[in-house]
Design a protein around this motif. Structure first.
Motif, short mmCIF file in Angstrom:
data_model
loop_
_atom_site.label_atom_id
_atom_site.label_comp_id
_atom_site.label_asym_id
_atom_site.label_seq_id
_atom_site.Cartn_x
_atom_site.Cartn_y
_atom_site.Cartn_z
N UNK A 1 0.82 -1.19 0.00
CA UNK A 1 0.00 0.00 0.00
C UNK A 1 0.87 1.26 0.00
N UNK A 2 1.98 1.22 0.69
CA UNK A 2 2.84 2.39 0.75
C UNK A 2 3.45 2.74 -0.60
N UNK A 3 3.67 1.73 -1.45
CA UNK A 3 4.24 1.98 -2.76
C UNK A 3 3.31 2.79 -3.65
N UNK A 4 2.04 2.53 -3.59
CA UNK A 4 1.06 3.28 -4.40
C UNK A 4 0.99 4.73 -3.96
N UNK A 5 1.15 4.97 -2.67
CA UNK A 5 1.11 6.34 -2.17
C UNK A 5 2.22 7.16 -2.84
N UNK A 6 3.42 6.62 -2.91
CA UNK A 6 4.53 7.33 -3.53
C UNK A 6 4.32 7.47 -5.04
N UNK A 7 3.70 6.47 -5.65
CA UNK A 7 3.42 6.55 -7.07
C UNK A 7 2.53 7.76 -7.38
N UNK A 8 1.49 7.96 -6.59
CA UNK A 8 0.58 9.09 -6.85
C UNK A 8 1.26 10.43 -6.61
N UNK A 9 2.14 10.51 -5.61
CA UNK A 9 2.90 11.74 -5.42
C UNK A 9 3.77 12.04 -6.63
N UNK A 10 4.45 11.03 -7.12
CA UNK A 10 5.30 11.21 -8.30
C UNK A 10 4.47 11.55 -9.53
N UNK A 11 3.32 10.92 -9.68
CA UNK A 11 2.44 11.21 -10.81
C UNK A 11 2.03 12.68 -10.82
N UNK A 12 1.54 13.18 -9.69
CA UNK A 12 1.07 14.57 -9.63
C UNK A 12 2.23 15.56 -9.79
N UNK A 13 3.38 15.24 -9.22
CA UNK A 13 4.55 16.12 -9.40
C UNK A 13 4.98 16.16 -10.86
N UNK A 14 4.98 15.02 -11.53
CA UNK A 14 5.35 14.97 -12.94
C UNK A 14 4.34 15.74 -13.78
N UNK A 15 3.06 15.60 -13.48
CA UNK A 15 2.02 16.31 -14.22
C UNK A 15 2.15 17.82 -14.05
N UNK A 16 2.39 18.27 -12.85
CA UNK A 16 2.61 19.70 -12.60
C UNK A 16 3.87 20.16 -13.34
N UNK A 17 4.91 19.35 -13.33
CA UNK A 17 6.14 19.69 -14.04
C UNK A 17 5.92 19.86 -15.54
N UNK A 18 5.09 19.01 -16.11
CA UNK A 18 4.79 19.13 -17.54
C UNK A 18 4.06 20.43 -17.82
N UNK A 19 3.08 20.77 -17.01
CA UNK A 19 2.35 22.03 -17.20
C UNK A 19 3.27 23.23 -17.06
#
Length: 71
Positions: A1-19
């Motif tokens: 469960x902890x691995x998915x938490x970090x995945x979502x943080x990385x996903x949102x950070x990458x998405x913000x970085x693209x914008x």
């Protein structure tokens, strides 16, 4: 469960970085406006004081001569 938490943080950070990357340095007037023609650039440079009136006339004659298909 902890691995998915970090995945979502990385996903949102990458998405913000693209914008941020694609939006950085672009103003509203640069996005939809066509590029300036050589005559418009010359007029703007005259208005800004980058060229003198004599130099403007010489360059305008050159642009007009090059644009004329008969010459």
């Amino acid at each position: 469960m902890g691995g998915m938490h970090w995945f979502w943080w990385l996903f949102w950070l990458a998405l913000i970085g693209v914008f941020v990357f694609y939006g950085w340095g672009r103003s509203d007037d640069q996005r939809g406006s066509p590029p300036e023609s050589p005559h418009e650039v010359l007029k703007r440079r005259l208005a800004n004081g980058e060229v003198s009136v004599d130099e403007y006339e010489q360059r305008k004659q050159l642009l007009d001569r090059d644009a004329d298909p008969k010459a």
